[in-house]
Enzyme design. Structure first.
Site, PDB file in Angstrom:
ATOM      1  N   ASP B 121       2.229 -15.053   4.978  1.00  0.00           N
ATOM      2  CA  ASP B 121       2.459 -13.682   4.536  1.00  0.00           C
ATOM      3  C   ASP B 121       3.885 -13.289   4.892  1.00  0.00           C
ATOM      4  OD1 ASP B 121       1.645 -11.329   3.305  1.00  0.00           O
ATOM      5  OD2 ASP B 121       1.114 -10.407   5.206  1.00  0.00           O
ATOM      6  N   HIS B 128       8.902  -1.017   2.870  1.00  0.00           N
ATOM      7  CA  HIS B 128       7.765  -1.246   3.777  1.00  0.00           C
ATOM      8  C   HIS B 128       8.257  -1.635   5.172  1.00  0.00           C
ATOM      9  CE1 HIS B 128       3.883  -2.532   5.302  1.00  0.00           C
ATOM     10  NE2 HIS B 128       4.375  -3.722   5.578  1.00  0.00           N
ATOM     11  N   GLU B 194      -3.053  -3.530   2.065  1.00  0.00           N
ATOM     12  CA  GLU B 194      -1.642  -3.721   1.732  1.00  0.00           C
ATOM     13  C   GLU B 194      -1.574  -4.287   0.320  1.00  0.00           C
ATOM     14  OE1 GLU B 194       0.431  -6.084   4.676  1.00  0.00           O
ATOM     15  OE2 GLU B 194       0.737  -4.318   5.939  1.00  0.00           O
ATOM     16  N   ASP B 228      -3.776  -7.578   1.502  1.00  0.00           N
ATOM     17  CA  ASP B 228      -3.706  -8.079   2.884  1.00  0.00           C
ATOM     18  C   ASP B 228      -4.303  -7.018   3.819  1.00  0.00           C
ATOM     19  OD1 ASP B 228      -2.893  -9.557   5.128  1.00  0.00           O
ATOM     20  OD2 ASP B 228      -0.997  -8.478   5.223  1.00  0.00           O
ATOM     21  N   ARG B 232      -4.772  -1.861  11.882  1.00  0.00           N
ATOM     22  CA  ARG B 232      -3.520  -1.388  12.498  1.00  0.00           C
ATOM     23  C   ARG B 232      -3.617  -1.202  14.006  1.00  0.00           C
ATOM     24  NH1 ARG B 232      -0.162  -3.026   8.700  1.00  0.00           N
ATOM     25  NH2 ARG B 232      -0.557  -2.015   6.700  1.00  0.00           N
ATOM     26  N   GLN B 235      -3.533  -4.626  15.485  1.00  0.00           N
ATOM     27  CA  GLN B 235      -2.179  -5.149  15.292  1.00  0.00           C
ATOM     28  C   GLN B 235      -1.187  -4.592  16.315  1.00  0.00           C
ATOM     29  OE1 GLN B 235      -0.715  -4.389  11.339  1.00  0.00           O
ATOM     30  NE2 GLN B 235       1.226  -5.458  11.639  1.00  0.00           N
ATOM     31  N   LYS B 248      -5.046  -9.461  11.068  1.00  0.00           N
ATOM     32  CA  LYS B 248      -4.889  -9.849   9.661  1.00  0.00           C
ATOM     33  C   LYS B 248      -5.838 -10.982   9.286  1.00  0.00           C
ATOM     34  CE  LYS B 248      -0.785  -7.665   8.835  1.00  0.00           C
ATOM     35  NZ  LYS B 248      -0.414  -6.934   7.608  1.00  0.00           N
ATOM     36  N   THR B 252      -8.407 -11.549   3.372  1.00  0.00           N
ATOM     37  CA  THR B 252      -7.309 -11.347   2.422  1.00  0.00           C
ATOM     38  C   THR B 252      -7.919 -11.540   1.040  1.00  0.00           C
ATOM     39  OG1 THR B 252      -5.740 -12.306   3.992  1.00  0.00           O
ATOM     40  CG2 THR B 252      -5.023 -12.136   1.691  1.00  0.00           C
TER      41      THR B 252
END
Lengths: 414, 414
Positions: B121, B128, B194, B228, B232, B235, B248, B252
């Site tokens: 990715d 972004h 995403e 994706d 958050r 992350q 992540k 996907t």
């Protein structure tokens, strides 16, 4: 546990890597097609051939990779081990039957033992994390705030996982000197190795479902030695904010033998002292670490001998492979047969026990002296790095064989 | 380029996604085994069946994934496209022969179109990167120092790449509130999407050898829409220092159709203005970007309609997929057929063109108003996110079909 004696005399050498207690699995060829095998004494035993001949029930061994066999799960793994004990034990009448399936280890070619589904590299050694953190971010920020709470890891690249003995071209990449305005592109100037243990996943997990540490331990088929070659100058420039990428993607070398979890059972040890209790999903239900002696040696091109540059032990890890795997599934990430989890560099507290040149030379400031009077900060073309590892039992050893690779010059013409 | 007319009338709809100009490839089943297909008008054309029946020469299409076909390389890709033009064009006498291989699109099941070898990715959208950088690290450190010099990327997880229509369980993970002393474990509270474009690698590269941007472009087989999904809160706590991992890894989603590079040729565009010239290994030899209109819609469970939450364009990317791929091989990393490269979130400059909820709601501070009067900061259970994309030609469209997924509650019992 003491030595399990075999009718094959070379398997009873107390200092030999491959007694009957071990029976690591790999893939070999000797003229014909690659197929699964084990090592016993100074011989390779052709398990694929035995399965084809009907001396083993069909379990996926007549194949060029261990994946089909590993996918069959723990009962099949145990069945093979018990069957081989029966065939190989002192007093067994199977010697005549097995001998045609044996080849001297030094006369065969060993291949990558399994198709690597995906490769994840963890950062589970505390001394290494503290050392690298100090070098990359300063001693104030050495250990990231999350480090004592979970095994930090990143996805690596499986397409460049190679078997011991494969040469590695020096990588190229983008780097920027601290005082330079702009980056440049060219061959890596700070090429490093990392001494790691790799866990090989045998049983898969389901997307959307996490597994406990105990379940994770049961999913692990075995362990390999792993050299996570690293381009430190490329890494320093690229790794913020999304982690290492091309600095690690060019090559990862593993030993040709997967030492099974069964062979390592006598060497399980309890976790190191925790500064902070772990969250329940990471608590160990029993001893999940292993007492495995590890070392790394460096031999320049043309040198008569290799210099041992690091001696350490897998007990230096703060998170076990089972904990790494449980964390890997925490989000619901599906794991597959053939997934490979690198432990992260296994460094001890002392300089001589650091598992990377970055740490051994403290960022290149303190060159190492080699036995042939040369010195090294980072790897030069022609250098060979060899990892060794074994667990020491009562009158026997569980050896991993060697994990070796040599650096070739960069391919600078595209 | 204008509409290429077919004897199949539904393929001539100027607003339809699948005219003869498109011919995207995918994998379908209609009762039997999954096999390769294309979409034309409102029909699926069974290419696997045609190959088996001898109407196409053997090229790997009678298979449950596109990998074998893609591995055959650009000549085979062009040959199939030319053959299908011959069969499908207005005036062709092949209608009677093809009709038995056609199935209404709404009556078949579409599968993951290819086995994903590895998933990478990138982070190639400048708006972004600036937005997320501001939210995660503050406006002073928004764009990392390396960002204008190379396409930053990280290795993702291929085991959880799923086809459009597959439900996604809310991930669990470790998170720490900014004011908390210790982290906790539980379901993600800041679940995001995403909007990305994914490049599908057809031709492999050799370990130890890098490829140029022109060679990289030739290796790309086609493009998919890609969501994706991102946790958050997980992350933010895990991503330093080694990048996103479990945040992540849980899912996907990609569109079921791979739109071929050939179909997108008329929509190539030159690169955006560069603040700083790129190093020679990243320079584009020609137009490498695409004019593709993209949007994302959100539909809560039980709502009558979806709300379009983002409208953007693939031209907002700063690095093309060919540049990403060339950089991916810079170290000598081997690429394989079936590798998938996510572009990174494609956000425009305006709020309505941001490709993630993190940006659209500015970290959850400004909730979105949905058409049924509800609001959203991050995704709730039952929410469905759908991506759409198309390139607009003169009297025809190249559509991607939809890339959709629905959030199910976390599986909280292990």
């Amino acid at each position: 546990m003491s030595l399990l004696r075999s009718w094959l005399e070379t398997a009873n050498d107390p200092d030999g890597p491959f007694p009957m207690n071990n029976l690591p699995l790999g893939v070999f060829s000797a003229g014909g097609a690659p197929r699964c095998c084990t090592a016993i004494g100074d011989q390779v035993l052709d398990l694929g051939g035995m399965e084809r001949a009907g001396y083993l029930r069909p379990m996926g061994l007549d194949a060029p990779a261990l994946n089909d066999f590993m996918a069959k799960g723990p009962e099949t793994w145990a069945n093979l081990r018990a069957t081989l004990f029966g065939y190989l034990a002192e007093g067994s009448s199977a010697a005549g039957m097995l001998t045609p399936f044996m080849h001297p280890l030094d006369a065969v070619r060993l291949h990558l033992p399994f198709r690597v589904a995906e490769y994840t590299d963890f950062y589970a050694g505390r001394h290494h994390a503290e050392n690298v953190g100090t070098l990359f971010r300063g001693s104030e920020n050495a250990l990231p705030p999350n480090w004592l709470h979970m095994p930090i890891g990143y996805n690596g690249r499986s397409s460049t996982v190679i078997v011991s003995g494969t040469d590695v071209h020096r990588p190229q990449g983008q780097t920027k000197a601290p005082d330079a305005d702009l980056p440049t592109f060219g061959p890596c100037q700070r090429l490093d190795m990392e001494l790691e243990l790799g866990a090989v996943i045998g049983s898969p997990s389901t997307m959307g479902t996490r597994v406990s540490v105990a379940e994770a331990d049961a999913m692990i088929f075995g362990y390999v030695l792993l050299n996570d070659w690293s381009a430190r100058d490329i890494q320093a420039w690229e790794y913020q904010p999304l982690g290492p990428f091309q600095s690690k993607a060019f090559a990862t070398t593993i030993s040709p033998w997967v030492v099974t979890k069964a062979a390592l059972e006598p060497f399980r040890r309890l976790a190191p002292q925790r500064d902070i209790p772990l969250l329940p999903y990471l608590e160990e239900p029993g001893p999940m670490f292993y007492d495995i002696t590890l070392s790394a040696a460096l031999q320049p091109e043309g040198a008569d001998a290799a210099t041992t540059i690091c001696q350490t032990n897998a007990r230096e890890l703060y998170y076990s492979a089972a904990q790494q795997l449980a964390h890997h599934t925490a989000s619901g990430c599906a794991m597959r047969t053939g997934d490979l989890l690198g432990s992260g560099t296994i460094s001890g507290a002392d300089t001589g026990s650091h598992g990377s040149l970055l740490e051994l030379t403290w960022g290149g400031e303190n060159p190492l002296t080699l036995e042939n009077d040369g010195t090294r900060t980072f790897l030069e073309d022609g250098d060979r790095v060899t990892l060794h590892g074994h667990a020491q039992g009562d009158g026997y050893r569980i050896g991993f064989g060697e994990c070796t690779g040599r650096i070739l010059p960069a391919r600078t013409t595209p």
